[in-house]
Write a protein that holds these residues in place. Structure first.
Motif, PDB file in Angstrom:
ATOM      1  N   LYS A  10       6.852   1.415  -7.911  1.00 19.26           N
ATOM      2  CA  LYS A  10       5.583   1.043  -7.578  1.00 19.26           C
ATOM      3  C   LYS A  10       5.850   1.599  -5.715  1.00 19.26           C
ATOM      4  O   LYS A  10       4.870   2.097  -4.892  1.00 19.26           O
ATOM      5  CB  LYS A  10       5.313  -0.130  -7.571  1.00 19.26           C
ATOM      6  CG  LYS A  10       4.709  -0.467  -8.941  1.00 19.26           C
ATOM      7  CD  LYS A  10       3.811  -1.788  -8.711  1.00 19.26           C
ATOM      8  CE  LYS A  10       3.915  -2.226 -10.117  1.00 19.26           C
ATOM      9  NZ  LYS A  10       3.139  -3.719 -10.538  1.00 19.26           N
ATOM     10  N   ARG A  11       6.706   1.020  -5.440  1.00 23.20           N
ATOM     11  CA  ARG A  11       6.889   2.038  -3.458  1.00 23.20           C
ATOM     12  C   ARG A  11       7.253   2.882  -3.718  1.00 23.20           C
ATOM     13  O   ARG A  11       6.828   3.726  -2.608  1.00 23.20           O
ATOM     14  CB  ARG A  11       8.370   0.467  -3.063  1.00 23.20           C
ATOM     15  CG  ARG A  11       8.833   1.390  -1.587  1.00 23.20           C
ATOM     16  CD  ARG A  11       7.468   1.433  -0.556  1.00 23.20           C
ATOM     17  NE  ARG A  11       7.948   1.690   0.564  1.00 23.20           N
ATOM     18  CZ  ARG A  11       7.532   0.863   1.714  1.00 23.20           C
ATOM     19  NH1 ARG A  11       6.893  -0.029   1.594  1.00 23.20           N
ATOM     20  NH2 ARG A  11       8.231   2.164   3.147  1.00 23.20           N
ATOM     21  N   ALA A  12       7.831   3.718  -4.604  1.00 17.29           N
ATOM     22  CA  ALA A  12       8.227   5.390  -4.338  1.00 17.29           C
ATOM     23  C   ALA A  12       7.191   5.953  -4.836  1.00 17.29           C
ATOM     24  O   ALA A  12       7.138   7.463  -3.651  1.00 17.29           O
ATOM     25  CB  ALA A  12       9.323   4.981  -5.232  1.00 17.29           C
ATOM     26  N   ALA A  13       6.619   5.410  -5.640  1.00 15.81           N
ATOM     27  CA  ALA A  13       4.897   6.339  -5.455  1.00 15.81           C
ATOM     28  C   ALA A  13       3.853   6.608  -4.559  1.00 15.81           C
ATOM     29  O   ALA A  13       3.500   6.919  -4.204  1.00 15.81           O
ATOM     30  CB  ALA A  13       4.721   5.464  -7.731  1.00 15.81           C
ATOM     31  N   ALA A  14       3.867   5.140  -3.742  1.00 13.72           N
ATOM     32  CA  ALA A  14       3.376   4.946  -3.175  1.00 13.72           C
ATOM     33  C   ALA A  14       3.553   5.494  -1.724  1.00 13.72           C
ATOM     34  O   ALA A  14       2.404   6.342  -1.038  1.00 13.72           O
ATOM     35  CB  ALA A  14       3.094   3.247  -2.727  1.00 13.72           C
ATOM     36  N   LEU A  38       1.004   0.985  -1.118  1.00 15.66           N
ATOM     37  CA  LEU A  38       0.934   1.840   0.446  1.00 15.66           C
ATOM     38  C   LEU A  38      -0.174   1.341   1.302  1.00 15.66           C
ATOM     39  O   LEU A  38       0.205   1.865   2.429  1.00 15.66           O
ATOM     40  CB  LEU A  38      -0.541   2.464  -0.488  1.00 15.66           C
ATOM     41  CG  LEU A  38      -1.555   3.598   0.219  1.00 15.66           C
ATOM     42  CD1 LEU A  38      -0.811   4.535   0.564  1.00 15.66           C
ATOM     43  CD2 LEU A  38      -2.704   3.704  -0.463  1.00 15.66           C
ATOM     44  N   LEU A  39      -0.532   0.345   1.217  1.00 18.38           N
ATOM     45  CA  LEU A  39      -0.578  -0.601   2.498  1.00 18.38           C
ATOM     46  C   LEU A  39       0.820  -1.380   3.770  1.00 18.38           C
ATOM     47  O   LEU A  39       0.178  -0.821   4.193  1.00 18.38           O
ATOM     48  CB  LEU A  39      -1.427  -1.628   2.398  1.00 18.38           C
ATOM     49  CG  LEU A  39      -2.205  -2.171   1.674  1.00 18.38           C
ATOM     50  CD1 LEU A  39      -3.907  -2.981   1.419  1.00 18.38           C
ATOM     51  CD2 LEU A  39      -3.959  -0.686   2.359  1.00 18.38           C
ATOM     52  N   ASP A  40       1.658  -0.595   2.499  1.00 17.55           N
ATOM     53  CA  ASP A  40       2.618  -1.540   3.573  1.00 17.55           C
ATOM     54  C   ASP A  40       2.894   0.090   4.362  1.00 17.55           C
ATOM     55  O   ASP A  40       3.286  -0.049   5.300  1.00 17.55           O
ATOM     56  CB  ASP A  40       3.424  -2.268   3.125  1.00 17.55           C
ATOM     57  CG  ASP A  40       3.410  -3.084   2.246  1.00 17.55           C
ATOM     58  OD1 ASP A  40       2.861  -4.003   3.405  1.00 17.55           O
ATOM     59  OD2 ASP A  40       4.471  -4.413   1.211  1.00 17.55           O
ATOM     60  N   VAL A  41       3.367   0.840   3.472  1.00 17.18           N
ATOM     61  CA  VAL A  41       3.618   2.561   4.277  1.00 17.18           C
ATOM     62  C   VAL A  41       2.785   2.809   5.708  1.00 17.18           C
ATOM     63  O   VAL A  41       2.986   3.125   6.444  1.00 17.18           O
ATOM     64  CB  VAL A  41       3.661   3.700   2.677  1.00 17.18           C
ATOM     65  CG1 VAL A  41       3.861   4.096   3.046  1.00 17.18           C
ATOM     66  CG2 VAL A  41       4.782   2.722   2.297  1.00 17.18           C
ATOM     67  N   ILE A  42       0.905   2.760   4.750  1.00 17.93           N
ATOM     68  CA  ILE A  42       0.320   2.693   5.987  1.00 17.93           C
ATOM     69  C   ILE A  42       0.790   1.790   7.558  1.00 17.93           C
ATOM     70  O   ILE A  42       0.844   2.441   8.581  1.00 17.93           O
ATOM     71  CB  ILE A  42      -1.058   2.722   6.025  1.00 17.93           C
ATOM     72  CG1 ILE A  42      -1.758   3.432   4.735  1.00 17.93           C
ATOM     73  CG2 ILE A  42      -1.877   2.741   7.095  1.00 17.93           C
ATOM     74  CD1 ILE A  42      -2.376   3.260   4.199  1.00 17.93           C
ATOM     75  N   ALA A  43       1.151   0.780   7.552  1.00 12.13           N
ATOM     76  CA  ALA A  43       1.291  -0.060   8.362  1.00 12.13           C
ATOM     77  C   ALA A  43       2.273   0.609   8.552  1.00 12.13           C
ATOM     78  O   ALA A  43       2.658   0.049  10.185  1.00 12.13           O
ATOM     79  CB  ALA A  43       1.222  -1.799   7.886  1.00 12.13           C
ATOM     80  N   GLU A  44       3.322   0.701   8.074  1.00  5.85           N
ATOM     81  CA  GLU A  44       5.084   0.835   8.990  1.00  5.85           C
ATOM     82  C   GLU A  44       4.621   2.684   9.405  1.00  5.85           C
ATOM     83  O   GLU A  44       5.406   2.186  11.098  1.00  5.85           O
ATOM     84  CB  GLU A  44       6.104   1.319   7.735  1.00  5.85           C
ATOM     85  CG  GLU A  44       6.267   0.022   6.882  1.00  5.85           C
ATOM     86  CD  GLU A  44       6.753  -0.097   5.545  1.00  5.85           C
ATOM     87  OE1 GLU A  44       7.014   1.933   5.462  1.00  5.85           O
ATOM     88  OE2 GLU A  44       7.435  -1.309   5.027  1.00  5.85           O
ATOM     89  N   ARG A  45       4.121   3.447   8.931  1.00  9.12           N
ATOM     90  CA  ARG A  45       3.616   4.679   9.565  1.00  9.12           C
ATOM     91  C   ARG A  45       2.767   4.212  11.605  1.00  9.12           C
ATOM     92  O   ARG A  45       3.344   4.792  11.768  1.00  9.12           O
ATOM     93  CB  ARG A  45       2.845   5.646   9.111  1.00  9.12           C
ATOM     94  CG  ARG A  45       3.760   6.160   7.875  1.00  9.12           C
ATOM     95  CD  ARG A  45       4.574   6.674   7.961  1.00  9.12           C
ATOM     96  NE  ARG A  45       4.475   8.221   8.342  1.00  9.12           N
ATOM     97  CZ  ARG A  45       4.370   8.844   7.077  1.00  9.12           C
ATOM     98  NH1 ARG A  45       4.726   9.226   5.782  1.00  9.12           N
ATOM     99  NH2 ARG A  45       3.732  10.139   7.867  1.00  9.12           N
TER     100      ARG A  45
END
Length: 235
Positions: A10-14, A38-45
């Motif tokens: 799921k993380r890879a797809a996000a 996805l929210l984690d990815v956005i926050a990290e970026r």
């Protein structure tokens, strides 16, 4: 498949779905376990100095609270009625990129946001891919509570086996104050377009979890890697 393996997929797809996001966009934020990644990815970026000007429109109270904790700027649909892209999960995906959604109890708001978005990108793992909708997941049907007693017989006339959604002994209530009837179709849904039309003509049925002709791309994470299917290329 172990839970840790599923979460890694799921993380890879996000991460792949995040490629549809550009700074300055208004992004519809779906609901569910995949969207949390996805929210984690956005926050990290954003923490890395990117995407400082994006704004999210959440589809549920759960997504709203998670986004706020991650310091992701949010807006209401009234403030941002058009979005460049919405990113969400799905409970089933068929070869035509038709979807069943709603096991997270946010289908009405998810469909509203999807309809207001120029693109709908779906993130899923390979277990959600089916040849016929309704073969794994039930079809959620969101109903006005006043109408609930008259809906089961109607749903049975369509070939469904409806069950009121209950959690911890209590009826599940959506963010909009409605109830959900989960409908099993013993042989799957042969004609999703016909079923959707019949459901939405029924007084008291507010929405169903069939998302037909809405997904522009589906990002599928599997043991063999990430696959992206687009509507134009769908079989």
């Amino acid at each position: 498949m172990h839970t840790s393996d599923t979460e890694a997929l799921k993380r890879a797809a996000a991460e792949r779905a995040a490629e549809w996001i550009q700074d300055g966009m208004t992004v519809g934020l779906g609901t569910g376990s995949t969207v949390r990644h996805l929210l984690d990815v956005i926050a990290e970026r954003r923490a890395a100095g990117e995407w400082r000007s994006i704004v999210g429109v959440p589809t549920s109270d759960d997504t709203e609270q998670r986004a706020l904790r991650l310091d992701i700027p949010l807006a209401t649909l009234a403030e941002r009625p058009r979005m460049e892209v919405a990113i969400d999960g799905a409970d089933e995906v068929d070869p035509q990129l038709r979807l069943i959604k709603g096991l997270g109890a946010a289908l009405l708001r998810e469909k509203i946001v999807a309809a207001a978005s120029a693109q709908l990108v779906i993130v899923a793992d390979e277990t959600k891919v089916v040849q016929r909708l309704g073969t794994k997941a039930p079809l959620p049907v969101e109903v006005d509570p006043f109408s609930e007693p008259i809906q089961p017989d109607f749903l049975r006339s369509l070939g469904a086996e409806p069950v009121l959604r209950v959690k911890d002994g209590r009826t599940v209530v959506t963010d909009g104050g409605n109830h959900i009837l989960d409908c099993r179709f013993p042989d799957g849904i042969a004609d999703p377009e016909d079923i959707e039309r019949r459901l939405l003509l029924r007084p008291g049925i507010l929405e169903c979890g069939l998302f037909l002709g809405m997904a522009t791309a589906v990002v599928i994470a599997g043991s063999g890697g990430i696959e992206v299917r687009t509507r134009g290329a769908a079989r």
